[in-house]
Enzyme design. Structure first.
Site, PDB file in Angstrom:
ATOM      1  N   THR B 138       0.639  -0.606  -0.240  1.00 49.84           N
ATOM      2  CA  THR B 138      -0.142  -0.149   0.079  1.00 49.84           C
ATOM      3  C   THR B 138       1.159   1.056   0.034  1.00 49.84           C
ATOM      4  OG1 THR B 138       0.155   0.440   2.473  1.00 49.84           O
ATOM      5  CG2 THR B 138      -1.639  -1.637   1.879  1.00 49.84           C
ATOM      6  N   ASP B 139       0.294   2.562   0.331  1.00 52.19           N
ATOM      7  CA  ASP B 139       1.004   3.585  -0.212  1.00 52.19           C
ATOM      8  C   ASP B 139       2.006   3.568   1.007  1.00 52.19           C
ATOM      9  OD1 ASP B 139       0.437   4.461  -2.229  1.00 52.19           O
ATOM     10  OD2 ASP B 139      -1.153   5.786  -2.061  1.00 52.19           O
ATOM     11  N   CYS B 140       0.994   3.470   2.270  1.00 50.84           N
ATOM     12  CA  CYS B 140       1.899   3.546   3.626  1.00 50.84           C
ATOM     13  C   CYS B 140       2.924   2.381   4.062  1.00 50.84           C
ATOM     14  CB  CYS B 140       0.930   3.940   4.679  1.00 50.84           C
ATOM     15  SG  CYS B 140      -0.324   3.035   4.650  1.00 50.84           S
ATOM     16  N   TYR B 141       2.050   0.874   3.146  1.00 55.16           N
ATOM     17  CA  TYR B 141       2.787  -0.176   3.577  1.00 55.16           C
ATOM     18  C   TYR B 141       3.655  -0.781   2.346  1.00 55.16           C
ATOM     19  CZ  TYR B 141       1.429  -0.021   8.346  1.00 55.16           C
ATOM     20  OH  TYR B 141       0.977   0.418   9.245  1.00 55.16           O
TER      21      TYR B 141
END
Ligand code: SF4
Ligand code: SF4
Lengths: 135, 402
Positions: B138-141
């Protein structure tokens, strides 16, 4: 040609006889020692892989029996890892040789390896896998 | 004269508490009577060490750099799949989980050499374990793959959390068929070749507090060699089964959900276990202290093997088919004698639960309490009891519209 793994139990009086040498010389058999030990009072134990012509093999075995060596077919040799055994007792009724005995007071399970016929049943039936196959 | 847990704890702190095991109390009550025993004894310790399949552990591995979210992805510990349906780096490993490539029962009976229970034992033993995970990113992970060694000492939280342990009584398993069967109750030889049971009997925690008068939610216990807690009734808690006059159930009844800090635990009390032809599990050591608050509780703890009964069940047909019916009732003294008689046949017995280890656990807990290292806790709520109507229901299967 036949190759078999066998366990030889020597009575004390035969412990210093050149028995294996005779197997080679008189019966033309080849051997490979897998395990050997001498228990002071009980005599010796030798685990061998023995090979040769069928007829010679048979005669060699007859010779061993004649002189008083107990010959047992070896599927395997079984030992107990005492660190792993919990003394649960689930092996007790499944052993065909009665090699496990529950001590009535402490309820600890004793393993009498002289009774063990190395059938291997307990090895996979012990939930903690405390019974191990060794050569 | 009734005592309170607070009073008992004061005595424990001063090193004055009288603590005995559930084995020792039998003699004390027999010789001195329950009245005197209840005055004299403050705590009775129990113990059990048997395979408990509904066991597992959760832990937090800490964040990698760059970060990865295991939640919704897949993760494996020593090739054993772990549940990753939580936040980024929390996972749960269950005792019966098996590596994807384990042959299971394809070659029957399967050996089940390594599974979740073994991975938990290895973790507790301080071994390095391989953690492998894939995620969707994901964007954050952003990270999609992770492969690393982990060790319990580096984990943030590592918690044993067992939804069902410490079953109050259990069936005796036999096999009426003419072939060997492989069950969670062990290998059962044909035609009543053996009878396997699984209980510490007179030392078993819930058989010493059969109506849950002192063990409740919040009870501090010995768990896997460390300190844990009872956190709920166990799954399948079934207090409504028939009972004897002494309160003990004559069939599987109550159970406990327990939790504790895995980092304090010891591999000798959390042992990876392989049931041939069945699967892997975890053998868990549990010890529960029972505060002797009054004569009634004291009398319960004095229960002995002769007074605890259970049912003989056929695991070749009745159990797998969910058919009700017992082949007979036996007590634990008979079971421990090494043979029982059923269907007119003498059948040798084996216990899956280790009595010597149960004794050891009860004694360790006794020492902890005597030394003042372990205080008793007051339950914050009680478990559903025999008269609450709480039962364990079978699945109601209903057709699914296609
Ligand atoms: S089944 Fe295994 S753990 Fe249990 S007593 Fe036998 S050898 Fe020991
Ligand atoms: S190998 Fe067979 S005979 Fe030997 S102890 Fe195990 S079950 Fe008994």
């Amino acid at each position: 040609m036949i190759t078999k793994r066998i366990v030889l139990h020597f009575p004390h009086r035969l412990a210093d006889q050149p028995i294996v040498y005779k197997l080679v010389k008189d019966y033309d058999l080849e051997f490979n020692i897998l395990k050997a030990y001498i228990a002071p009072e009980k005599g010796g134990l030798l685990v061998l892989e023995l090979s040769g012509e069928d007829k010679n093999y048979e005669q060699g075995i007859q010779y061993l029996k004649r002189i008083g060596v107990k010959v047992q077919a070896l599927s395997q040799d079984i030992i107990r890892n005492d660190r792993r055994c919990s003394h649960c007792s689930v092996c007790v009724p499944i052993c065909p040789a009665g090699a496990f005995l529950v001590e009535p007071l402490t309820r600890e399970v004793h393993f009498d390896d002289s009774k063990c016929i190395a059938c291997g049943v307990c090895v996979k039936a012990c939930p903690l896998r405390a019974m191990e196959v060794r050569f | 004269m009734a005592k309170t847990i607070k009073e008992i704890n004061e005595k424990i702190k001063k090193g004055e508490a009288v603590v005995v095991t559930a084995e020792e109390i039998i003699d004390i009550v027999e010789k001195q009577g329950v009245k005197k025993a209840a005055q004299k004894v403050d705590v009775v310790t129990t113990g059990t060490f048997g395979p408990m399949c509904s066991s597992g552990a959760y832990f937090n591995i800490g964040h990698a750099k760059p970060k990865i979210k295991l939640g919704g992805g897949r993760a494996y510990l020593n090739d054993v799949p772990v549940y990753a349906g939580f936040a980024a780096v929390d996972v749960y490993i269950g005792a019966t989980a098996l590596p994807d490539d384990d042959p299971r029962n394809k070659v029957f009976p399967g050996e089940f050499r390594y599974g979740g229970g073994h991975a938990i034992e290895d973790l507790v033993a301080g071994k390095d374990l391989k953690l492998a995970a894939t995620a969707y990113g994901t964007d954050c992970y952003p990270r999609k793959e992770l492969e690393t060694l982990i060790n319990i000492k580096d984990l943030n939280e590592a918690v044993l959390f067992n939804p069902r342990n410490s079953y109050q009584n259990y069936n005796v398993a036999v096999n009426l068929s003419d072939r060997v069967i492989y069950t969670y109750m062990g290998t059962l030889k044909p035609n009543l070749g053996n009878a396997n049971y699984c209980s510490a009997g007179q030392l078993s925690p819930l058989l010493n507090d059969p109506c849950y008068k002192s063990i409740g939610i919040g009870t501090r216990i010995f768990l896997g060699g460390g300190v844990g807690y009872v956190v709920w009734q166990g799954t399948q808690h079934n207090p409504s089964v028939p009972r004897k006059e002494n309160g003990t159930p004559c069939a599987p009844a109550g159970a406990l959900a327990v939790l504790g800090d895995l980092k304090q635990m010891r591999p000798e009390w959390l042992a990876g276990t392989s049931m041939q032809g069945y699967g892997t599990t975890l053998t868990v050591g549990i010890g529960i202290p029972i505060p002797i608050l009054n004569e009634e509780i004291c009398q319960y703890t004095a229960v002995k093997d002769d007074d605890i009964y259970t049912q003989i069940v056929d695991y070749s047909e009745a159990y797998p088919q969910g058919k009700k019916g017992s082949l007979g009732e036996v007590d634990y003294a008979q079971l421990k004698s090494g043979k029982i008689v059923t269907q007119g046949k003498e059948v040798p017995t084996g216990n899956l639960s280790s009595y010597p280890k149960a004794v050891e656990i009860a004694n360790i807990l006794k020492e902890w309490i005597k030394k003042g290292d372990f205080l008793l806790s007051e339950p914050v709520a009680y478990l559903p009891g025999p008269d609450t109507g709480y039962t364990f229901n079978p699945l109601k299967e209903r057709p699914v519209q296609k």
